[in-house]
Write an enzyme that holds these catalytic residues in place. Sequence first.
Site, PDB file in Angstrom:
ATOM      1  N   HIS A   8     -13.743   7.640  -8.826  1.00 29.35           N
ATOM      2  CA  HIS A   8     -13.579   7.551  -7.372  1.00 29.35           C
ATOM      3  C   HIS A   8     -12.808   8.769  -6.890  1.00 29.35           C
ATOM      4  O   HIS A   8     -12.090   9.412  -7.665  1.00 29.35           O
ATOM      5  CB  HIS A   8     -12.833   6.257  -7.034  1.00 29.35           C
ATOM      6  CG  HIS A   8     -12.650   6.008  -5.558  1.00 29.35           C
ATOM      7  ND1 HIS A   8     -13.617   6.315  -4.623  1.00 29.35           N
ATOM      8  CD2 HIS A   8     -11.616   5.477  -4.848  1.00 29.35           C
ATOM      9  CE1 HIS A   8     -13.173   5.983  -3.411  1.00 29.35           C
ATOM     10  NE2 HIS A   8     -11.961   5.474  -3.524  1.00 29.35           N
ATOM     11  N   ASP A  22     -17.895   3.534   0.625  1.00 27.62           N
ATOM     12  CA  ASP A  22     -16.560   3.315   1.186  1.00 27.62           C
ATOM     13  C   ASP A  22     -16.692   3.073   2.702  1.00 27.62           C
ATOM     14  O   ASP A  22     -17.800   2.944   3.242  1.00 27.62           O
ATOM     15  CB  ASP A  22     -15.689   4.541   0.836  1.00 27.62           C
ATOM     16  CG  ASP A  22     -14.205   4.204   0.737  1.00 27.62           C
ATOM     17  OD1 ASP A  22     -13.737   3.378   1.537  1.00 27.62           O
ATOM     18  OD2 ASP A  22     -13.510   4.791  -0.109  1.00 27.62           O
ATOM     19  N   ASP A  37     -10.562  -3.918  -0.168  1.00 28.50           N
ATOM     20  CA  ASP A  37      -9.497  -2.914  -0.220  1.00 28.50           C
ATOM     21  C   ASP A  37      -8.444  -3.317   0.820  1.00 28.50           C
ATOM     22  O   ASP A  37      -8.673  -4.212   1.632  1.00 28.50           O
ATOM     23  CB  ASP A  37     -10.145  -1.559   0.104  1.00 28.50           C
ATOM     24  CG  ASP A  37      -9.208  -0.385  -0.080  1.00 28.50           C
ATOM     25  OD1 ASP A  37      -8.158  -0.535  -0.717  1.00 28.50           O
ATOM     26  OD2 ASP A  37      -9.559   0.710   0.428  1.00 28.50           O
ATOM     27  N   ASP A  90      -4.393   4.097  -5.477  1.00 23.50           N
ATOM     28  CA  ASP A  90      -4.543   5.531  -5.217  1.00 23.50           C
ATOM     29  C   ASP A  90      -3.707   6.383  -6.164  1.00 23.50           C
ATOM     30  O   ASP A  90      -2.537   6.666  -5.909  1.00 23.50           O
ATOM     31  CB  ASP A  90      -4.155   5.830  -3.762  1.00 23.50           C
ATOM     32  CG  ASP A  90      -5.085   5.127  -2.799  1.00 23.50           C
ATOM     33  OD1 ASP A  90      -6.137   4.609  -3.251  1.00 23.50           O
ATOM     34  OD2 ASP A  90      -4.769   5.080  -1.594  1.00 23.50           O
ATOM     35  N   ASP A 137       0.874  -1.174   0.000  1.00 21.80           N
ATOM     36  CA  ASP A 137       0.000   0.000   0.000  1.00 21.80           C
ATOM     37  C   ASP A 137       0.914   1.228   0.000  1.00 21.80           C
ATOM     38  O   ASP A 137       1.403   1.641   1.045  1.00 21.80           O
ATOM     39  CB  ASP A 137      -0.865  -0.049   1.269  1.00 21.80           C
ATOM     40  CG  ASP A 137      -1.785   1.159   1.386  1.00 21.80           C
ATOM     41  OD1 ASP A 137      -1.782   2.010   0.482  1.00 21.80           O
ATOM     42  OD2 ASP A 137      -2.501   1.238   2.402  1.00 21.80           O
TER      43      ASP A 137
END
Length: 957
Positions: free
Chosen positions: A679, A431, A545, A621, A288
């Site tokens: 998003h 979310d 996620d 992201d 991440d």
Amino acid sequence: MRLKGPNARLVSLLYLAVTVSLLAQVGLGVKQEDFKTSEQVAFYRRHRAFADGVAKESRLLGKSASTQQVASPYSVLQDSVYLDGHTLVSSIQHGADKVPLKLSVSFLDKGIVRIRGQEAHPLLPRFDDTQKLVLRDGGANLKYASADSLQLTSETVNGETVHIVSFKDANHTASLRMTERPWTVEYVLNDKPSILLNSKGLFHFEHLREKPGADGEVDGADGAWEETFRSWTDTKPRGPESFGLDISFSGYEHVYGIPEHASSLSLKSTRGGGKEAYSQPYRLYNLDVFEHDLDSPMALYGSIPFMVAHNAESTVGVFWLNAAETWVDITREKSSTLGNLFRLGTSSKEPTVSTHWISESGVMDIFLLPGPSAADMYRQYADLVEQTPLPREFALGYHQCRWNYLDQEDVLTVDDKLQEHAIPYDVIWLDIEHTDGKRYFTWDSGKFPDPVAMQQKLAYNGHQLVTVVDPHIKRDTGYRIWKEANDKGYFVKNKEGNDNFQGWCWPGDSNWVDYLNPEAASWISRQFHLDKYNGSTPNLFVWNDMNEPSVFNGPEISMDKDIKHHGGWEHRDLHNIFGMLYHKATTDGLRTRESPNKRPFVLSRAYFAGSQRYGAVWTGDNAANWEHLRASIPMVLSNNVAGMHFAGADVGGFFGNPTPELMTRWYQLGIWYPFFRAHAHIDTKRREPWVFGEPYLSHIRSAIRERYRLLPYWYTLFREASLTGMPLVRPVWMEFPQETGMFSEDSSFMVGSAIMVIPATDADTSMPIDVRLPTQENWYDIRSHAAYIGPLKRQFATDLATTLVFARGGSIIPTRERHRGSSELMRRDPITLYVYVSQTGTATGRLYLDDGETYNYQNGAFIERELSFENAKLTSRPSVRTASSPAQLEFLKAMSKVRVERIVIVGMRNPLTKAVVVENGQTRTIELSYAGHKLDSECTIRDPAVLVGNDWEVTLS
Ligand code: NOJ
């Protein structure tokens, strides 16, 4: 450090505050110090030192010999080589340590070669479940070449033994040559040594060993038994167990794949290679990475160790089946060493891409895929890891997401507004804020008092809901999910194996279910069932996620490598498949929640080879800037090259606020991602399509409608992918394999074989765009139908309304032209066929339709038509897969009103006046009118009134 009780809560609150404030500060860029460079990884350093030693010795050897030589210390043990059915068995050994390694080279169907190696007598078993979890049927039903198609001969060349296994099948005359001293393997395809193993001598296998005693005996190896990174210590109880190997693609200049990296489509050199080269290897380790860099080989959220090499003659692949941390170095050279290496007397000056793969643990397990065409190679790859299954049809529509839609009313307002602005969409997303304190499978009842009513309201117009369900489980005795998993012992364990592994994520202190434990995985699957997941309905689907997994206070924001999974395995062994195992469990849960089962839809951030079986992925992201917009193209393409077809990037960019121009351009590109979702980060301004006003709203609306118009084409492409393994979006080279000048093209791409997209990606939206249309063929602007003749290279003027999309001459594209609010509402709409005529006056295409949600298509409940245009006649015939069955008849009945309402022939040279339609033995004639036509060369047959499920033909004159 483990904190308990109120302290832990305090710390986690503090930590969350820090994280959230960090998240709010957009534009900081990646925190490099959070992630390791290759120099900070002990097993990489050891292999690098080994490789440097070999290179030095090879240079010395080269000086003393007439031919170049490679100084690998590994050789085949005398008399250890034999052919056992479809497998060539041998033992190899390092000249100094003398630990025998068992090597098997198996010959599979379609020319696939599998090479597996590990200690002949391992001190401890190595983690070998990756094959079970990744390969089709767990690897149990791989098809092998028949033993009598293989022949083993051994030759002595310049005093050295070479073992040769020759084989033939419909596509290949191939042989595999293995030298004894040093051990090397050469896959010779059509008389060319194409894929070479250990030709650089970098093969190095760290065998398992006893830990050196406390009596002062030191192992000497750098970081072999313990390693620290910042404040974390990796205890490495098993010691060193890594291995590395060089794999060279001789005759190739371009290699692709090994996602996920924010890099170019054609992978860059990481050693040598001048200014263009990266200073770090490509890394495969699911992470991440907050505000990741662009143009970088850094690891990101997913890892697929599958590399493809292409030249004008052939496409080949290498699949390195290993779930541990892996680094790949790439060098390019004009090589004359290869033939000489085997003292075979050949010396070619072939361009070569040499790659060096290094994995931390597990078994060495490699597949060589011989192609020779991309289509052949994808069939071979699909034999190993399966294809992308047909998704639920709605999943191809537009997904409207943000972190977060505030409450039930917000959701329904967005739903209304999209309808009010005549923008079709299929799914609205929730979310993490929709939950009760980040306890997944729950709802914040203040904000979402009646989730079922909300879903029913959405479902009325064919809209679905997706909720996020992350893998970290909040440590809370009052939370049913945590309590059950804890009581049953389903969590991943700490290093000692005596307590749950604990870390921080969105909810604060959390534990993680151990999906390696089949019982735990099926338990979590069941939590997605309608009777368990309160407030869920059959219209709710799921988003996984943070499943790399992301652990805020762990090394590199993930799990410590030495913590324990089911069976006592360390996290290091399976890190890269952890996310996929969660994706699988979620998919299984959704699939089985209704009887008969329905196709699930699950989006995952982490992935591995095989993840394509479980749903879609996105690139994580990104940021609202033009660089990220551009980077998304090679990223989505690289996923497709590596078999992860259903991929997309956040439209609009996750961090930051896009300008209206950027937003518009991103929609114009995003409609061509297989997975199409907008998003946005929680701190960004609202950016639903209408927010930007005119003219942006109109441009965005027409982009989204273009996606919906082409849904029949997309669905047919998915059908093809589900049968053949072919990517949905394709690098230009894949459709034009000899177009050498476009081998590294990654600003334009093909959607299937019929559509070329050249997105506008510049902040100056009036900037002319470079267009290159390959091959000697007609190309047609997909909207104006203006024709261009390839090969063509020129600039096209643009404005914000324009996007450059061309249909390839020779293709037939099915569409649905009526505007509806969702894909579901279009399901019985008539079809329009566009026939884009080739230079030879022909065209072909396909149309696939089924019910879009069940598995009845597996019993024949589908319509699949082969469409062809030749001699001014358009014909629709059933595909070879179409067979009469009760399920098919039922589906045909359901579709009995679905007709072809229009046929548009683009690029006919002669003016046409009438069309004779023959369907079911009935003939009728339609006069053609040119009124309202944009071009002389275009003609429309309005309402030929033929049914999509029938055989028919239309002859023009
Ligand atoms: C990280 C994901 O990448 C992002 O898409 C999501 O919005 C946040 N987590 C919050 O769940």
